[in-house]
Motif scaffolding. Sequence first.
Motif, PDB file in Angstrom:
ATOM      1  N   ASP A  79       0.843  -1.196   0.000  1.00 28.92           N
ATOM      2  CA  ASP A  79       0.000   0.000   0.000  1.00 28.92           C
ATOM      3  C   ASP A  79       0.879   1.247   0.000  1.00 28.92           C
ATOM      4  O   ASP A  79       1.747   1.403   0.852  1.00 28.92           O
ATOM      5  N   THR A  81      -0.744   4.415  -0.421  1.00 30.78           N
ATOM      6  CA  THR A  81      -1.661   5.537  -0.249  1.00 30.78           C
ATOM      7  C   THR A  81      -1.149   6.429   0.879  1.00 30.78           C
ATOM      8  O   THR A  81      -0.207   6.084   1.597  1.00 30.78           O
ATOM      9  N   ASP A 121      -1.925   2.687  -5.098  1.00 24.90           N
ATOM     10  CA  ASP A 121      -2.646   3.795  -4.472  1.00 24.90           C
ATOM     11  C   ASP A 121      -3.881   4.038  -5.332  1.00 24.90           C
ATOM     12  O   ASP A 121      -4.805   3.237  -5.317  1.00 24.90           O
ATOM     13  N   ALA A 122      -3.890   5.105  -6.154  1.00 27.14           N
ATOM     14  CA  ALA A 122      -5.004   5.280  -7.083  1.00 27.14           C
ATOM     15  C   ALA A 122      -4.922   4.275  -8.221  1.00 27.14           C
ATOM     16  O   ALA A 122      -5.915   3.979  -8.888  1.00 27.14           O
ATOM     17  N   PRO A 146       4.688   7.598  -0.593  1.00 26.08           N
ATOM     18  CA  PRO A 146       3.242   7.585  -0.858  1.00 26.08           C
ATOM     19  C   PRO A 146       2.836   8.580  -1.921  1.00 26.08           C
ATOM     20  O   PRO A 146       3.611   9.451  -2.321  1.00 26.08           O
ATOM     21  N   GLU A 147       1.617   8.445  -2.385  1.00 25.44           N
ATOM     22  CA  GLU A 147       1.110   9.335  -3.423  1.00 25.44           C
ATOM     23  C   GLU A 147       1.089  10.780  -2.931  1.00 25.44           C
ATOM     24  O   GLU A 147       1.038  11.057  -1.729  1.00 25.44           O
ATOM     25  N   SER A 152      -4.422  13.147  -4.593  1.00 24.44           N
ATOM     26  CA  SER A 152      -5.171  11.974  -4.151  1.00 24.44           C
ATOM     27  C   SER A 152      -6.671  12.179  -4.348  1.00 24.44           C
ATOM     28  O   SER A 152      -7.224  13.213  -3.961  1.00 24.44           O
ATOM     29  N   SER A 155      -8.724   5.807  -3.066  1.00 25.91           N
ATOM     30  CA  SER A 155      -8.128   4.594  -3.612  1.00 25.91           C
ATOM     31  C   SER A 155      -8.873   3.373  -3.117  1.00 25.91           C
ATOM     32  O   SER A 155      -9.582   3.407  -2.107  1.00 25.91           O
ATOM     33  N   THR A 191     -10.972   4.119   0.510  1.00 27.05           N
ATOM     34  CA  THR A 191     -11.307   5.550   0.498  1.00 27.05           C
ATOM     35  C   THR A 191     -12.082   5.982  -0.736  1.00 27.05           C
ATOM     36  O   THR A 191     -12.173   7.173  -1.025  1.00 27.05           O
TER      37      THR A 191
END
Length: 350
Positions: A79, A81, A121-122, A146-147, A152, A155, A191
């Motif tokens: 992960d 995100t 992430d996305a 992370p993104e 954002s 995700s 999310t």
Amino acid sequence: MILQPVLHPLLLVLLCAPFVALAVWALVKGPASSHAGRGIWVLRLGMVVVVFAMLLRPGIPGGTSQTLATDTDIVLVVDTTASIVAEDWGDGAPRLDGVRADVQAIVDEYPGARFSLISFDAAAQLRLPLTTDATALMSSLEVMSPEVTDQSRGSSIGIANRMLAETLSAAAKAAPERGRMVFYLGDGEQTVTSEPESFAAAAKFVDGGAVLGYGTAEGGPMRKTTGAGAGESAEYIEYQGAPAMSVRDEDNLRQISEQLGVDYQARAADAEISLPDAPTSTTDYASSGEVGNVIELYWVLALVLLTLIAVELARATMQVTRLRGLARPSADSRTRPSRDSRTHPTGGAR
């Protein structure tokens, strides 16, 4: 006798040939006409020969030993995100620190395995195809961030399902005899409003692994990221005027573990990770059962080289001492007054 040269033997010959040629020329046509002069160049030629022999790395067979190898393909789904840097790992450290530590434990647990890294992430991204280079894997994790917070848009925890299935399918076709393990590392936070995608399509290729969950029920704050590097911002992501808190969603993580057919394990900094055994059909000793050992002999040649160098230094020291001894009388004679310049004790000239 076994040779394990540090470079191709031809390159070693090319490197040492000029020095050998110089020594031979000095012996045959050089000014070293005395026995001492020839001895010096014989000594230097010997040094070159010894260095050449050292670079060949000679050795003798020293028996065999068995080495454990894990003929397994391991895919890590990580992960990336914004919540992966939530500060509730140990004493306020980001969850990503725990992810990196656990991946290192996985690498240590399965020696000889091939590793692949997928982040999500996305969107899902294949960061590292299957490789036995564990250093490359850890390097990828070290630079992974992370993104970007401002980009954002939410995700899904299952966004990597298709890439995981494709990676495992390709591995199964290329090497059907190898086992395959999957480790999913995340916090389970969904999310986006849609339901998470299922990992069921990848389950038929999975022989083992685990879903590792990070975070706490109380949650942790998340710092903003801009893509400029770790520790780039001191600001926290806010929600309704207060720091937004990310919590671990165990229900989602358990659902992923059921889809993949592996166990779920909640992770914490003060708890040691528990890793499953590699597939029994793929963990074995090397195909031959034995790996040959070699007792290297370069250290013997190193002692010979040190002896030759010591002789050369001793000879040089003796020459310097002799030259100083010859130079000292002439210096004294220059400072001693001549007979003619001496004056009579009474002050007059003799």
